[in-house]
Design a protein around this motif. Structure first.
Motif: not given
Length: 384
Positions: A267-278
Motif C-alpha cells: 500500500d501507499s499509506g493513509v490519505f494525508g488529509a485524513v491523517q491531518e484531520a485525526v
C-alpha cells in the motif's frame, strides 16, 4: 479454476449476514440490525471540518508519508500519554489503514509458513484468516466464561509455549466484551520474554468502556515496548469513522519495522488529509467527543441489559466495547436462533458460532442503534 488459499477459509459470516439482511429488506421488511459493529453516531463536527479543510488545501494530493505523518505520530504519543502514561518513540509507532489492515498484514510480516499461531476462541474471524493466509498452523486458546473470557496462558501445552510464533489477544474483547487486567498482560509479556513469541493485542475498542474505569492496555505495562509485542488501535470506533480507514500500531521497533516494510510493498499509506484531520482532533476536542460517545453507549447498554433480562435472557456484564454477549436459549444452536429471530421477529443478531466453536451457545448484539430501536427490537423478540 485452480484451487487457491481462499478455499482454506470458512465463509466470512458477517458478509453472509449482510446478504440475508439485504434480501429481507429487499422484500420490504423492516429489519432492526443489531449484528455488525458499525457505529450509527456521527463523527465529531471538528473532525469533519478539519477533513474538509485538509482536502481543500494543496498539501495532500500526492503520496503521504508511508509510515505516518510526524504530526499525527506526535498526537498519538500525546493521546497515549493521557490514556495510559506511555509516550512511544517515532520508531515505535506506525499509522495503519485501520486496525483490521494491520491485523491482516502482521502475520505476513513476522511469520513463516508452518509457524504456530495461538488464537482466541471465540475471536474476531480475521485472526484466523490472516494467520491461515500466511501459512501458519493454528492452535486455539479457549475463552471460557468460568475464566472471565481470558485465555489461560499458564495452561498452554509445552509444545505451544515453545513453538508459538505469534499469540493474538483482543482486549477489550470482541465478541464477549470482556476486559483484561494487568496480570494477564504481565503474563503475556513474560511469555514473550521466555519463548520469543510475538504477543499482539487488538485494542480497537480501547476507548469504548463504561462506568468510568479505563481498562488497561498491553503497551502500558512496565517495559512493554522492550518486549516482543505490538498493540493495534483504531480510530473507527473512537470517532465513529469506520469508513475512513485509519488506525495505528505501537510496539517493539523491530516489529514496527517488519510491518512497515511489508506495507511498503502492498500500500501507499493513509490519505494525508485524513491523517491531518485525526491529528487535529486528537489534540483538540477528541477526548470530549469520546466521553460523550461512551455516555451514549452506556445508556444503550443499560437499556439492552434491562430489556434482555426482562425477556429471560442471561447476558454477561458489558464493561467495554459496544457489544453484549448473550446466552442462546437452550436447546437451540446459535445460527438456528439467529435465523429464528430474523425470520420471526425481523431482528438480526450475530450467532456466536461465527467467532469460532467457542462462541457456540451465545449470540452477540451491537449497541449501534438508538434506544428507541433497541426497545422496539426487544418488544418484537418478546412476541416470538
Amino acid at each position: 479454476m485452480k484451487a487457491s488459499r481462499l478455499l482454506s477459509l470458512p465463509p466470512y459470516l458477517f458478509e453472509e449476514l449482510e446478504n440475508r439482511y439485504k434480501q429481507a429488506v429487499g422484500q420490504g421488511r423492516d429489519v432492526i440490525d443489531l449484528s455488525i459493529g458499525d457505529p450509527d453516531l456521527l463523527p465529531p463536527d471538528s473532525l469533519r471540518t478539519a477533513l474538509k479543510d485538509a482536502v481543500d488545501s494543496d498539501r495532500h494530493h500526492r503520496y503521504p508519508p508511508q509510515r505516518g505523518d510526524l504530526n499525527l505520530k506526535t498526537s498519538i504519543r500525546n493521546y497515549l500519554g493521557r490514556r495510559c502514561g506511555v509516550r512511544p518513540r517515532d520508531d515505535e509507532i506506525l499509522v495503519l489503514g485501520g486496525s483490521k489492515e494491520g491485523i491482516a498484514h502482521l502475520p505476513w510480516a513476522v511469520c513463516n509458513p508452518g509457524d504456530l499461531a495461538l488464537l482466541p476462541d471465540p475471536g474476531y474471524p480475521v485472526y484466523y484468516s490472516a494467520t491461515t493466509f500466511a501459512g501458519c498452523r493454528v492452535s486455539t486458546m479457549p475463552l471460557l466464561r468460568s475464566n472471565g473470557f481470558l485465555p489461560d496462558l499458564d495452561g498452554l501445552s509445552r509444545r505451544e509455549r515453545v513453538s508459538a510464533r505469534i499469540c493474538m489477544l483482543n482486549y477489550p474483547n470482541n465478541p464477549t466484551s470482556a476486559t483484561a487486567d494487568d496480570s494477564l498482560f504481565a503474563s503475556a509479556l513474560r511469555f514473550a520474554g521466555d519463548s520469543g513469541t510475538i504477543v499482539v493485542n487488538d485494542a480497537a475498542y480501547a476507548d469504548v468502556y463504561f462506568d468510568g474505569a479505563a481498562p488497561p492496555l498491553l503497551c502500558a505495562q512496565p517495559e512493554a515496548l522492550s518486549h516482543s509485542m505490538i498493540e493495534l488501535f483504531s480510530f473507527s470506533k473512537s470517532y465513529s469513522i469506520t469508513g475512513w480507514r485509519i488506525g495505528f500500531a505501537v510496539g517493539h521497533p523491530d516489529l514496527i519495522e517488519a510491518l512497515a516494510h511489508l506495507k511498503a510493498n502492498v500500500d501507499s499509506g493513509v490519505f494525508g488529509a485524513v491523517q491531518e484531520a485525526v491529528a487535529k482532533t486528537l489534540d483538540g476536542d477528541g477526548d470530549r467527543y469520546v466521553e460523550t460517545m461512551r455516555e451514549q453507549y452506556q445508556q444503550r447498554r443499560d437499556v439492552a441489559v434491562a430489556g434482555l433480562t426482562r425477556l429471560g435472557f442471561h447476558c454477561l456484564p458489558a464493561c467495554a466495547t459496544f457489544y453484549i454477549w448473550v446466552e442462546v436459549p437452550s436447546p437451540r444452536r446459535s445460527m438456528e436462533y439467529a435465523l429464528h429471530l430474523l425470520e420471526k421477529a425481523d431482528v438480526l443478531v450475530t450467532p456466536g458460532i461465527g467467532f469460532g466453536e467457542g462462541g457456540e451457545g451465545f449470540f452477540r448484539i451491537a449497541l449501534t442503534q438508538p434506544v428507541e430501536k433497541l426497545d422496539e427490537a426487544f418488544d418484537r423478540v418478546s412476541r416470538v
